[in-house]
Design an enzyme around this catalytic site. Structure first.
Site, PDB file in Angstrom:
ATOM      1  N   LYS A   8       0.995  -1.105   0.012  1.00  0.00           N
ATOM      2  CA  LYS A   8       0.107  -0.073   0.074  1.00  0.00           C
ATOM      3  C   LYS A   8       0.858   1.088   0.158  1.00  0.00           C
ATOM      4  O   LYS A   8       0.502   2.158  -0.758  1.00  0.00           O
ATOM      5  CB  LYS A   8      -1.018   0.287   1.157  1.00  0.00           C
ATOM      6  CG  LYS A   8      -1.969  -1.093   1.323  1.00  0.00           C
ATOM      7  CD  LYS A   8      -2.754  -1.147   2.654  1.00  0.00           C
ATOM      8  CE  LYS A   8      -1.979  -1.122   3.989  1.00  0.00           C
ATOM      9  NZ  LYS A   8      -1.280  -2.488   4.278  1.00  0.00           N
ATOM     10  N   ARG A  81      -9.883   1.826   8.819  1.00  0.00           N
ATOM     11  CA  ARG A  81      -9.444   0.564   8.997  1.00  0.00           C
ATOM     12  C   ARG A  81     -10.677  -0.394   9.698  1.00  0.00           C
ATOM     13  O   ARG A  81     -10.293  -1.594  10.010  1.00  0.00           O
ATOM     14  CB  ARG A  81      -8.140   0.315   9.837  1.00  0.00           C
ATOM     15  CG  ARG A  81      -7.160  -0.320   9.090  1.00  0.00           C
ATOM     16  CD  ARG A  81      -5.729   0.034   9.643  1.00  0.00           C
ATOM     17  NE  ARG A  81      -4.681  -0.811   9.836  1.00  0.00           N
ATOM     18  CZ  ARG A  81      -3.714  -0.439   9.106  1.00  0.00           C
ATOM     19  NH1 ARG A  81      -3.436   0.768   8.640  1.00  0.00           N
ATOM     20  NH2 ARG A  81      -2.301  -1.362   9.421  1.00  0.00           N
ATOM     21  N   ARG A 120      11.803  -5.065   5.063  1.00  0.00           N
ATOM     22  CA  ARG A 120      11.463  -3.508   4.722  1.00  0.00           C
ATOM     23  C   ARG A 120      12.409  -2.810   5.756  1.00  0.00           C
ATOM     24  O   ARG A 120      12.766  -2.990   6.741  1.00  0.00           O
ATOM     25  CB  ARG A 120      10.174  -3.259   5.262  1.00  0.00           C
ATOM     26  CG  ARG A 120       9.941  -1.821   5.081  1.00  0.00           C
ATOM     27  CD  ARG A 120       8.618  -1.341   5.533  1.00  0.00           C
ATOM     28  NE  ARG A 120       7.603  -2.048   6.430  1.00  0.00           N
ATOM     29  CZ  ARG A 120       6.461  -1.989   6.266  1.00  0.00           C
ATOM     30  NH1 ARG A 120       5.658  -1.417   5.397  1.00  0.00           N
ATOM     31  NH2 ARG A 120       5.780  -3.034   6.969  1.00  0.00           N
ATOM     32  N   ARG A 154      11.235  -0.773  11.137  1.00  0.00           N
ATOM     33  CA  ARG A 154      10.245  -0.641  11.817  1.00  0.00           C
ATOM     34  C   ARG A 154      10.171  -1.330  13.354  1.00  0.00           C
ATOM     35  O   ARG A 154      10.177  -2.644  13.042  1.00  0.00           O
ATOM     36  CB  ARG A 154       8.998  -0.655  11.270  1.00  0.00           C
ATOM     37  CG  ARG A 154       8.485   0.790  10.337  1.00  0.00           C
ATOM     38  CD  ARG A 154       7.197   0.604   9.744  1.00  0.00           C
ATOM     39  NE  ARG A 154       6.345  -0.284  10.000  1.00  0.00           N
ATOM     40  CZ  ARG A 154       5.000  -0.257   9.172  1.00  0.00           C
ATOM     41  NH1 ARG A 154       4.934   0.138   8.239  1.00  0.00           N
ATOM     42  NH2 ARG A 154       3.994  -0.843   9.873  1.00  0.00           N
ATOM     43  N   ARG A 165      -0.718  -8.786  13.007  1.00  0.00           N
ATOM     44  CA  ARG A 165      -1.352  -7.730  12.008  1.00  0.00           C
ATOM     45  C   ARG A 165      -2.196  -8.271  11.246  1.00  0.00           C
ATOM     46  O   ARG A 165      -3.154  -7.541  10.709  1.00  0.00           O
ATOM     47  CB  ARG A 165       0.037  -6.893  11.458  1.00  0.00           C
ATOM     48  CG  ARG A 165       0.647  -6.317  12.757  1.00  0.00           C
ATOM     49  CD  ARG A 165       1.984  -5.569  12.227  1.00  0.00           C
ATOM     50  NE  ARG A 165       1.885  -4.812  11.082  1.00  0.00           N
ATOM     51  CZ  ARG A 165       3.097  -4.681  10.490  1.00  0.00           C
ATOM     52  NH1 ARG A 165       4.141  -5.248  10.765  1.00  0.00           N
ATOM     53  NH2 ARG A 165       3.218  -3.993   9.265  1.00  0.00           N
TER      54      ARG A 165
HETATM   55  P1  AP5 Z   1       4.712  -1.429   1.956  1.00  0.00           P
HETATM   56  O1  AP5 Z   1       4.439  -0.611   0.704  1.00  0.00           O
HETATM   57  O2  AP5 Z   1       5.470  -0.677   3.005  1.00  0.00           O
HETATM   58  O3  AP5 Z   1       3.539  -2.390   2.518  1.00  0.00           O
HETATM   59  P2  AP5 Z   1       2.173  -1.893   3.048  1.00  0.00           P
HETATM   60  O4  AP5 Z   1       1.177  -2.513   2.392  1.00  0.00           O
HETATM   61  O5  AP5 Z   1       2.227  -0.194   2.982  1.00  0.00           O
HETATM   62  O6  AP5 Z   1       2.672  -2.432   4.347  1.00  0.00           O
HETATM   63  P3  AP5 Z   1       2.578  -1.932   5.998  1.00  0.00           P
HETATM   64  O7  AP5 Z   1       3.253  -2.791   6.960  1.00  0.00           O
HETATM   65  O8  AP5 Z   1       2.931  -0.343   6.103  1.00  0.00           O
HETATM   66  O9  AP5 Z   1       1.048  -2.070   6.406  1.00  0.00           O
HETATM   67  P4  AP5 Z   1       0.428  -1.815   7.677  1.00  0.00           P
HETATM   68  O10 AP5 Z   1      -0.878  -1.501   7.246  1.00  0.00           O
HETATM   69  O11 AP5 Z   1       0.633  -2.830   8.475  1.00  0.00           O
HETATM   70  O12 AP5 Z   1       1.095  -0.712   8.433  1.00  0.00           O
HETATM   71  P5  AP5 Z   1       0.709   0.778   8.787  1.00  0.00           P
HETATM   72  O13 AP5 Z   1       1.889   1.493   8.615  1.00  0.00           O
HETATM   73  O14 AP5 Z   1      -0.451   1.190   7.867  1.00  0.00           O
HETATM   74  O15 AP5 Z   1       5.834  -2.709   1.350  1.00  0.00           O
HETATM   75  C1  AP5 Z   1       6.555  -3.864   2.337  1.00  0.00           C
HETATM   76  C2  AP5 Z   1       7.700  -4.060   2.028  1.00  0.00           C
HETATM   77  O16 AP5 Z   1       7.937  -4.595   0.620  1.00  0.00           O
HETATM   78  C3  AP5 Z   1       8.763  -2.615   1.639  1.00  0.00           C
HETATM   79  O17 AP5 Z   1       9.886  -2.856   2.009  1.00  0.00           O
HETATM   80  C4  AP5 Z   1       8.670  -2.726   0.167  1.00  0.00           C
HETATM   81  O18 AP5 Z   1       9.748  -2.096  -0.345  1.00  0.00           O
HETATM   82  C5  AP5 Z   1       8.243  -3.941  -0.182  1.00  0.00           C
HETATM   83  N1  AP5 Z   1       7.453  -4.046  -1.602  1.00  0.00           N
HETATM   84  C6  AP5 Z   1       6.276  -3.291  -1.773  1.00  0.00           C
HETATM   85  N2  AP5 Z   1       5.657  -3.869  -2.827  1.00  0.00           N
HETATM   86  C7  AP5 Z   1       6.619  -4.775  -3.514  1.00  0.00           C
HETATM   87  C8  AP5 Z   1       6.507  -5.419  -4.572  1.00  0.00           C
HETATM   88  N3  AP5 Z   1       5.420  -5.332  -5.539  1.00  0.00           N
HETATM   89  N4  AP5 Z   1       7.429  -6.492  -4.731  1.00  0.00           N
HETATM   90  C9  AP5 Z   1       8.498  -6.624  -4.045  1.00  0.00           C
HETATM   91  N5  AP5 Z   1       8.577  -5.743  -2.881  1.00  0.00           N
HETATM   92  C10 AP5 Z   1       7.736  -4.861  -2.412  1.00  0.00           C
HETATM   93  O19 AP5 Z   1       0.369   0.785  10.180  1.00  0.00           O
HETATM   94  C11 AP5 Z   1       0.958   0.506  11.313  1.00  0.00           C
HETATM   95  C12 AP5 Z   1       0.210   0.361  12.490  1.00  0.00           C
HETATM   96  O20 AP5 Z   1      -0.526   1.504  12.949  1.00  0.00           O
HETATM   97  C13 AP5 Z   1      -0.931  -0.622  12.561  1.00  0.00           C
HETATM   98  O21 AP5 Z   1      -0.503  -1.989  12.863  1.00  0.00           O
HETATM   99  C14 AP5 Z   1      -1.965  -0.201  13.759  1.00  0.00           C
HETATM  100  O22 AP5 Z   1      -1.463  -0.421  15.099  1.00  0.00           O
HETATM  101  C15 AP5 Z   1      -1.928   1.465  13.538  1.00  0.00           C
HETATM  102  N6  AP5 Z   1      -2.491   2.073  12.579  1.00  0.00           N
HETATM  103  C16 AP5 Z   1      -2.394   2.632  11.369  1.00  0.00           C
HETATM  104  N7  AP5 Z   1      -3.718   2.937  10.774  1.00  0.00           N
HETATM  105  C17 AP5 Z   1      -4.538   2.638  11.715  1.00  0.00           C
HETATM  106  C18 AP5 Z   1      -5.825   2.853  11.679  1.00  0.00           C
HETATM  107  N8  AP5 Z   1      -6.480   3.495  10.631  1.00  0.00           N
HETATM  108  N9  AP5 Z   1      -6.803   2.401  12.645  1.00  0.00           N
HETATM  109  C19 AP5 Z   1      -6.162   1.636  13.732  1.00  0.00           C
HETATM  110  N10 AP5 Z   1      -4.838   1.633  13.873  1.00  0.00           N
HETATM  111  C20 AP5 Z   1      -4.114   2.005  12.681  1.00  0.00           C
END
Ligand code: AP5
Length: 214
Positions: A8, A81, A120, A154, A165
């Protein structure tokens, strides 16, 4: 939308540039608050470092402020979410006269997710994402854009927390996908996020391009 590691953030950074939209990542906003070390930051850390979702009342307050500050096109990543968050967002966007145009849902297999998350790395200054195998910086360990800034891992990117997660995603966030699925006025784009990032981006840009032309 999509499970952790679906790509994402990677795709949102590209789409924001492609369409000139402001990219708002709830995870990034929360990590910045955590880094400040305030009481709110410590509260957020309790949930994030356990791989759990932050409670809705905290999320909607922070995100309503962030969304309200954006003038023009907006690209949301990681928010909403839960169905409660989606309902609050709907009400706010309707007040702002800024309807939701499209929802992009990314899928990815569990083994792909685990490999991506554990490898990552990110730049603590600009937020640009990298991967130790799949998206290498030019100089190992350093951001391409911020030059002397060392990349970090992270605190929630451990194998142990990936399962937690993922469960949060399938139990609490999957219903939001269903919530939007029934809405006729929305462009719904479902993409297979297991593929190369360029292929995924190409497909989403093509699909969203139809909106940009309207
Ligand atoms: P990346 O693009 O970073 O993946 P992502 O889908 O963004 O994954 P996240 O782990 O950031 O999602 P998340 O939803 O758990 O975390 P968030 O920060 O939102 O890609 C991952 C890796 O793969 C990278 O190294 C990238 O380079 C590589 N990659 C990407 N695409 C690729 C491809 N096609 N091929 C090869 N490699 C690739 O949330 C974190 C925490 O915050 C949550 O757990 C929760 O506690 C809290 N939180 C955030 N938002 C909310 C909300 N709305 N409500 C409640 N809690 C929340």
């Amino acid at each position: 939308m999509g499970p952790p590691g679906a790509g994402k953030g990677t795709q949102a950074q590209r789409l924001g540039k492609e369409f000139g939209m402001v990219h708002l990542s709830s995870g990034e906003i929360f990590r910045e608050a955590k880094a400040v070390g305030s009481e709110l930051g410590r509260k957020l850390a309790r949930y994030m470092d356990a791989g759990e979702l932050v409670p809705d009342e905290i999320v909607v307050e922070i995100m309503a402020d962030a969304v309200g500050c954006v003038d023009g096109g907006l690209l949301l990543d990681g928010f909403p979410r839960t169905v409660v968050q989606a309902e609050v967002l709907d009400a706010q966007l309707s007040k702002m006269g800024k309807p939701l145009d499209a929802v992009v849902v990314m899928t990815a297999d569990t083994d792909v997710i685990a490999a991506r998350i554990t490898g990552r790395r990110a730049c603590p200054r600009c937020g640009r994402g990298y991967h130790v195998k799949f998206m290498l910086p030019v100089r190992e360990g350093f951001c391409d854009d911020c030059d002397t800034v060392e990349l970090i891992q992270r605190s929630d990117d451990s194998e142990a927390l990936v399962r937690q997660r993922l469960e949060a995603y399938y139990v609490q966030t999957q219903p939001v996908v269903d919530y939007y699925r029934g809405r006729e006025s929305l462009l719904k784009i479902e993409v297979d996020g297991n593929r190369e990032a360029d292929d995924v981006a190409g497909e989403v840009i093509l699909a969203l391009g139809s909106l940009a032309r309207d």
